[in-house]
Design an enzyme around this catalytic site. Structure first.
Site, short mmCIF file in Angstrom:
data_model
loop_
_atom_site.label_atom_id
_atom_site.label_comp_id
_atom_site.label_asym_id
_atom_site.label_seq_id
_atom_site.Cartn_x
_atom_site.Cartn_y
_atom_site.Cartn_z
N LYS A 49 81.63 -4.03 6.37
CA LYS A 49 81.00 -2.71 6.57
C LYS A 49 80.59 -2.13 5.21
O LYS A 49 81.26 -2.35 4.20
CB LYS A 49 81.99 -1.78 7.27
CG LYS A 49 81.41 -0.44 7.72
CD LYS A 49 82.44 0.35 8.55
CE LYS A 49 81.90 1.71 8.96
NZ LYS A 49 82.85 2.45 9.83
N SER A 124 81.23 4.43 14.16
CA SER A 124 80.29 4.20 13.09
C SER A 124 80.14 2.75 12.66
O SER A 124 79.17 2.42 11.97
CB SER A 124 80.70 5.04 11.87
OG SER A 124 81.95 4.60 11.37
N SER A 148 85.87 4.43 15.25
CA SER A 148 84.70 3.68 14.77
C SER A 148 84.79 2.17 14.80
O SER A 148 83.78 1.49 14.60
CB SER A 148 84.36 4.10 13.35
OG SER A 148 83.61 5.28 13.40
N1 GLN Z 1 82.75 9.40 15.84
C1 GLN Z 1 83.80 9.88 15.01
C2 GLN Z 1 83.24 10.74 13.89
O1 GLN Z 1 82.05 10.81 13.77
C3 GLN Z 1 84.62 8.74 14.46
C4 GLN Z 1 83.98 8.07 13.33
C5 GLN Z 1 84.87 7.08 12.66
O2 GLN Z 1 85.85 6.60 13.21
N2 GLN Z 1 84.53 6.77 11.43
O3 GLN Z 1 83.97 11.32 13.15
#
Ligand code: GLN
Length: 446
Positions: A49, A124, A148
């Site tokens: 990532k 994400s 995410s």
């Molecule tokens: N969708 C959640 C956020 O936007 C989780 C994102 C994540 O786990 N990085 O904060």
């Protein structure tokens, strides 16, 4: 694509050819899962990532503000991979600074879902999930602050695992919300997930929240025949779509048939999960993102004076990131700190206590990962709608628990549905044992 277990038996020459083939297929796939094909080392290639530092590679967290920034060192997980016969290959697309649930906030554009290119891959870690599910990566690393890893795995039909907070070093991970972030594996199956989990976990003095609890190989101790007590949280399920409820019911039956004991529970505080998470996460994000000022990192936009340089540089953040910086500053500001931030910290404890209460009787909790299958690209018009789609994943981060998402069914439209097994802190063995048992019982791939 060969599995990680199979890849470990291949020669360096074979792996080299595989990387060439992967790059070719990734470019032809049209998924926009990879943003780069850098390669470091000749081990089994793992897609990384874009928020994990790999020495001498660009690392941009999916943001314009970090264009041109090159990592001066390896994250601890990358060092761990290297020492165990793996190597970093390729950069996975992601929501900007891991803020989002669809990978639509990336500077590099949306990553598409391999099952339907008009739908999102989730976020994400959308690139990490889409590439593994789409047959263009053997396995990948993502990060999970509020879902995410697990949510894109569920949308794309692969296995995504979030370790216990403190089990995997965060050294070299671009911080979003430091008390919630964890790096974890996205893989084609549960065995591969255990292999990659074992490879990245370590005690790391460079991360002050890293645990020094003894590490035992999960993979070598995998036992799908172990009988577990699994809690079903009845009030969770009502919030999910019909297809997901159906998948949930058949999964419960499959778990019973496999010899596990099912118990029924309710949780009273779930209605506070989203508010609590978005207060804690944005407060921490505001602090963490203050460092991107154009002086120390990346893409400086000059101004006529220092303040103007800050402003011009920080204007490179996308709308979602700016929204969270504003919200985080608001909940931390004097006058609102007690009403929002402090209260959220208290509720966070209540949420954790509720999980612990269930874990007095259960080894695992079975839960949906998302309320629906992967939505169509562009379908969230209101950010609150997107935040709501995190309802099943974020409490697990607030409580610091380990959880794995694995595909169990397809919806009426043919989209993958994942469910998650949540475990007690540092009891990853039960999480993986339960997941392997469920994977075999469901036989999703067939
Ligand atoms: N969708 C959640 C956020 O936007 C989780 C994102 C994540 O786990 N990085 O904060």
């Amino acid at each position: 694509m060969i599995t990680l277990k199979e890849a470990l038996t291949k020669s360096k020459e074979e792996l080299k050819e595989l990387k060439i083939e992967m790059e070719k297929r990734a470019k032809e796939s049209g998924l926009n899962a990879y943003i780069d094909f850098s390669s470091s080392g000749d081990g089994v290639p793992i897609l990384i990532k874009d928020n994990i530092q790999v020495k001498d590679w660009a690392v941009t967290s999916g943001s314009e503000i970090l264009q041109g920034y090159v990592a001066p060192y390896n994250a601890t997980v990358i060092e761990n991979l290297k020492s165990k016969g793996f190597s970093a290959f390729g950069r996975a697309n992601m929501d900007e600074f891991a803020m989002g649930s669809t990978t639509e906030t990336s500077f590099y554009g949306v990553t598409k879902n391999p099952y339907d290119k008009t739908r999102v891959s989730g976020g994400s870690s959308g690139g990490s999930a889409s590439a593994v599910a789409g047959g263009i990566a053997i396995a990948s690393l993502g990060s999970d602050t509020g879902g995410s890893i697990r949510q894109p795995a569920s949308y794309c039909g692969c296995v995504g695992m979030k370790p216990t907070y403190g089990r995997v070093s965060r050294f070299g991970l671009a911080s979003y919300a430091s008390s919630l972030d964890q790096i974890g594996p996205l893989t084609q199956n549960v065995e591969d997930s255990a292999i990659l989990y074992d490879a990245i976990t370590s005690f790391d003095p460079k991360d002050s929240t890293s645990s020094n609890l003894e590490l035992i190989s999960i993979y070598q101790n995998l036992n799908p025949n172990r009988k577990l007590t699994i809690a079903v949280v009845d009030n969770y399920i009502a919030e999910a779509s019909k297809d997901i409820q159906k998948a949930y019911a058949s999964t419960v039956e499959a778990l019973k048939d496999a010899g596990h004991t099912i118990i029924h529970k309710n949780m009273a505080n779930t209605k506070y999960d989203i508010a609590t998470y978005y207060i804690v996460a944005t407060a921490e994000a505001t602090t963490n993102l203050a460092r991107y000022d154009g002086i120390r990192y990346g893409n400086r936009q000059k101004g006529s004076n220092l303040a103007q340089t800050y402003t011009n540089t920080r204007d490179l953040f996308g709308d979602e990131v700016k929204r969270r910086i504003l919200l985080g500053n608001f909940v931390l500001s004097s006058g609102y700190y007690d009403a929002y931030y402090l209260k959220a910290q208290k509720v966070r404890h209540l949420i954790r206590d509720e999980f612990n209460k269930i874990f007095e009787e259960a080894d695992l909790i079975l839960s949906p990962v998302a309320p629906s299958v992967a939505p169509k690209i562009g379908s969230f018009h209101d950010p609150l709608e997107m935040y709501k789609s995190d309802m099943f994943t974020i409490a697990i981060n607030l409580a610091g628990l380990p959880a794995i998402s694995l595909p169990v069914a397809k919806s009426s439209e043919g989209m993958p549905i994942g469910l998650q097994l949540i475990g007690k802190v540092f009891n990853e063995q039960a999480v993986f044992d339960g997941a392997l048992s469920l994977e075999r019982a469901i036989n999703y791939k067939k």
